[in-house]
Write a protein that holds these residues in place. Sequence first.
Motif, PDB file in Angstrom:
ATOM      1  N   LEU A   2       0.803  -1.210   0.000  1.00 51.87           N
ATOM      2  CA  LEU A   2       0.000   0.000   0.000  1.00 51.87           C
ATOM      3  C   LEU A   2       0.838   1.263   0.000  1.00 51.87           C
ATOM      4  O   LEU A   2       0.404   2.299   0.474  1.00 51.87           O
ATOM      5  CB  LEU A   2      -0.949   0.002   1.195  1.00 51.87           C
ATOM      6  CG  LEU A   2      -1.897  -1.186   1.316  1.00 51.87           C
ATOM      7  CD1 LEU A   2      -2.622  -1.122   2.632  1.00 51.87           C
ATOM      8  CD2 LEU A   2      -2.868  -1.230   0.161  1.00 51.87           C
ATOM      9  N   ILE A   4       3.291   2.027   1.802  1.00 56.36           N
ATOM     10  CA  ILE A   4       3.713   2.408   3.137  1.00 56.36           C
ATOM     11  C   ILE A   4       5.078   1.804   3.407  1.00 56.36           C
ATOM     12  O   ILE A   4       5.276   0.608   3.209  1.00 56.36           O
ATOM     13  CB  ILE A   4       2.708   1.911   4.193  1.00 56.36           C
ATOM     14  CG1 ILE A   4       1.340   2.529   3.928  1.00 56.36           C
ATOM     15  CG2 ILE A   4       3.184   2.234   5.585  1.00 56.36           C
ATOM     16  CD1 ILE A   4       0.236   1.869   4.686  1.00 56.36           C
ATOM     17  N   ALA A  55       1.309   8.767   5.140  1.00 56.03           N
ATOM     18  CA  ALA A  55       0.414   8.137   4.170  1.00 56.03           C
ATOM     19  C   ALA A  55      -0.783   7.500   4.865  1.00 56.03           C
ATOM     20  O   ALA A  55      -1.924   7.629   4.404  1.00 56.03           O
ATOM     21  CB  ALA A  55       1.181   7.098   3.344  1.00 56.03           C
ATOM     22  N   LEU A  56      -0.538   6.815   5.980  1.00 55.47           N
ATOM     23  CA  LEU A  56      -1.642   6.222   6.736  1.00 55.47           C
ATOM     24  C   LEU A  56      -2.586   7.298   7.265  1.00 55.47           C
ATOM     25  O   LEU A  56      -3.810   7.173   7.158  1.00 55.47           O
ATOM     26  CB  LEU A  56      -1.114   5.406   7.920  1.00 55.47           C
ATOM     27  CG  LEU A  56      -0.655   3.990   7.654  1.00 55.47           C
ATOM     28  CD1 LEU A  56      -0.064   3.377   8.915  1.00 55.47           C
ATOM     29  CD2 LEU A  56      -1.792   3.123   7.134  1.00 55.47           C
ATOM     30  N   ASP A  58      -3.054  10.352   6.149  1.00 54.78           N
ATOM     31  CA  ASP A  58      -3.756  11.003   5.048  1.00 54.78           C
ATOM     32  C   ASP A  58      -4.923  10.164   4.533  1.00 54.78           C
ATOM     33  O   ASP A  58      -5.910  10.706   4.041  1.00 54.78           O
ATOM     34  CB  ASP A  58      -2.789  11.330   3.906  1.00 54.78           C
ATOM     35  CG  ASP A  58      -1.787  12.420   4.276  1.00 54.78           C
ATOM     36  OD1 ASP A  58      -1.984  13.104   5.311  1.00 54.78           O
ATOM     37  OD2 ASP A  58      -0.802  12.580   3.529  1.00 54.78           O
ATOM     38  N   ARG A  59      -4.830   8.838   4.662  1.00 54.86           N
ATOM     39  CA  ARG A  59      -5.904   7.940   4.231  1.00 54.86           C
ATOM     40  C   ARG A  59      -6.872   7.608   5.363  1.00 54.86           C
ATOM     41  O   ARG A  59      -7.811   6.842   5.168  1.00 54.86           O
ATOM     42  CB  ARG A  59      -5.319   6.623   3.715  1.00 54.86           C
ATOM     43  CG  ARG A  59      -4.702   6.706   2.356  1.00 54.86           C
ATOM     44  CD  ARG A  59      -4.536   5.317   1.735  1.00 54.86           C
ATOM     45  NE  ARG A  59      -4.187   4.264   2.675  1.00 54.86           N
ATOM     46  CZ  ARG A  59      -2.946   3.892   2.987  1.00 54.86           C
ATOM     47  NH1 ARG A  59      -1.919   4.498   2.443  1.00 54.86           N
ATOM     48  NH2 ARG A  59      -2.741   2.901   3.822  1.00 54.86           N
ATOM     49  N   GLY A  60      -6.604   8.122   6.550  1.00 55.72           N
ATOM     50  CA  GLY A  60      -7.462   7.791   7.694  1.00 55.72           C
ATOM     51  C   GLY A  60      -7.256   6.374   8.188  1.00 55.72           C
ATOM     52  O   GLY A  60      -8.154   5.785   8.790  1.00 55.72           O
ATOM     53  N   GLY A  61      -6.057   5.839   7.988  1.00 54.92           N
ATOM     54  CA  GLY A  61      -5.791   4.448   8.351  1.00 54.92           C
ATOM     55  C   GLY A  61      -4.922   4.249   9.572  1.00 54.92           C
ATOM     56  O   GLY A  61      -4.408   3.161   9.779  1.00 54.92           O
ATOM     57  N   HIS A 124     -12.268   2.063  15.961  1.00 58.49           N
ATOM     58  CA  HIS A 124     -11.601   2.033  14.645  1.00 58.49           C
ATOM     59  C   HIS A 124     -10.800   0.730  14.503  1.00 58.49           C
ATOM     60  O   HIS A 124      -9.572   0.761  14.403  1.00 58.49           O
ATOM     61  CB  HIS A 124     -10.672   3.239  14.499  1.00 58.49           C
ATOM     62  CG  HIS A 124     -11.360   4.541  14.691  1.00 58.49           C
ATOM     63  ND1 HIS A 124     -12.220   5.078  13.753  1.00 58.49           N
ATOM     64  CD2 HIS A 124     -11.343   5.410  15.726  1.00 58.49           C
ATOM     65  CE1 HIS A 124     -12.690   6.229  14.201  1.00 58.49           C
ATOM     66  NE2 HIS A 124     -12.189   6.443  15.392  1.00 58.49           N
ATOM     67  N   ARG A 127      -7.971   0.197  11.703  1.00 63.55           N
ATOM     68  CA  ARG A 127      -6.800   1.069  11.621  1.00 63.55           C
ATOM     69  C   ARG A 127      -5.571   0.409  12.247  1.00 63.55           C
ATOM     70  O   ARG A 127      -5.665  -0.278  13.264  1.00 63.55           O
ATOM     71  CB  ARG A 127      -7.064   2.393  12.337  1.00 63.55           C
ATOM     72  CG  ARG A 127      -8.081   3.247  11.628  1.00 63.55           C
ATOM     73  CD  ARG A 127      -8.228   4.566  12.307  1.00 63.55           C
ATOM     74  NE  ARG A 127      -9.229   5.380  11.635  1.00 63.55           N
ATOM     75  CZ  ARG A 127      -9.583   6.577  12.030  1.00 63.55           C
ATOM     76  NH1 ARG A 127      -9.034   7.120  13.101  1.00 63.55           N
ATOM     77  NH2 ARG A 127     -10.498   7.242  11.360  1.00 63.55           N
TER      78      ARG A 127
END
Length: 186
Positions: A2, A4, A55-56, A58-61, A124, A127
């Motif tokens: 992904l 990451i 990156a995580l 920014d994606r809400g992960g 969540h 996540r």
Amino acid sequence: MLGIAIVGVALAAVPASAHDGAFDAATGYRISGYRGVVPGPPPGVARIDAKGVAALVDRGGALLIDVVPAEGGVRDAATGTWRLARPAVSIPGAAWFPEAGRGVPDPAIARWFAGGVATLHRAHPRRAIVVFCLADCWMSWNAALRLSRAGYPRVLWFGEGADGWRDIGRTLVPVTPWSSKSKARS
């Protein structure tokens, strides 16, 4: 993966330097000298770098767990309320659990940390849990190991912590210790 950047998973149970007395022989947690070079992630936990965390986020992960100590801060044992000596900053959206990264945390802080992370994870569950402190801080190492041992499936250790976040040009924001009454983190 992904896009990451996740770097290696340590295989040894306890760092080679465990014989120096800085580690608890029974648990493997660092119990002294919390500020110093941390050579790698705890056993069974993957390392993630600042760009990977960004990156995580920014994606809400990402479920961000900050364990930087509250220098000069005191937690009221009866109410759980913190009295801070100075303002603190962290990555936006992070849940701050000061002192939770100690090798042998105060039992009340250990319960607060375990309960708080469980609450956040239930909200969540998909996540990744990203645990951090500052660069060269063993507290995030301990906390990541503790969460991994508790059975959380996606624990990542962000060894550069808030310093690494700032170094890639990201903003740090004021933070207060996590409370079940805290505004829900998205």
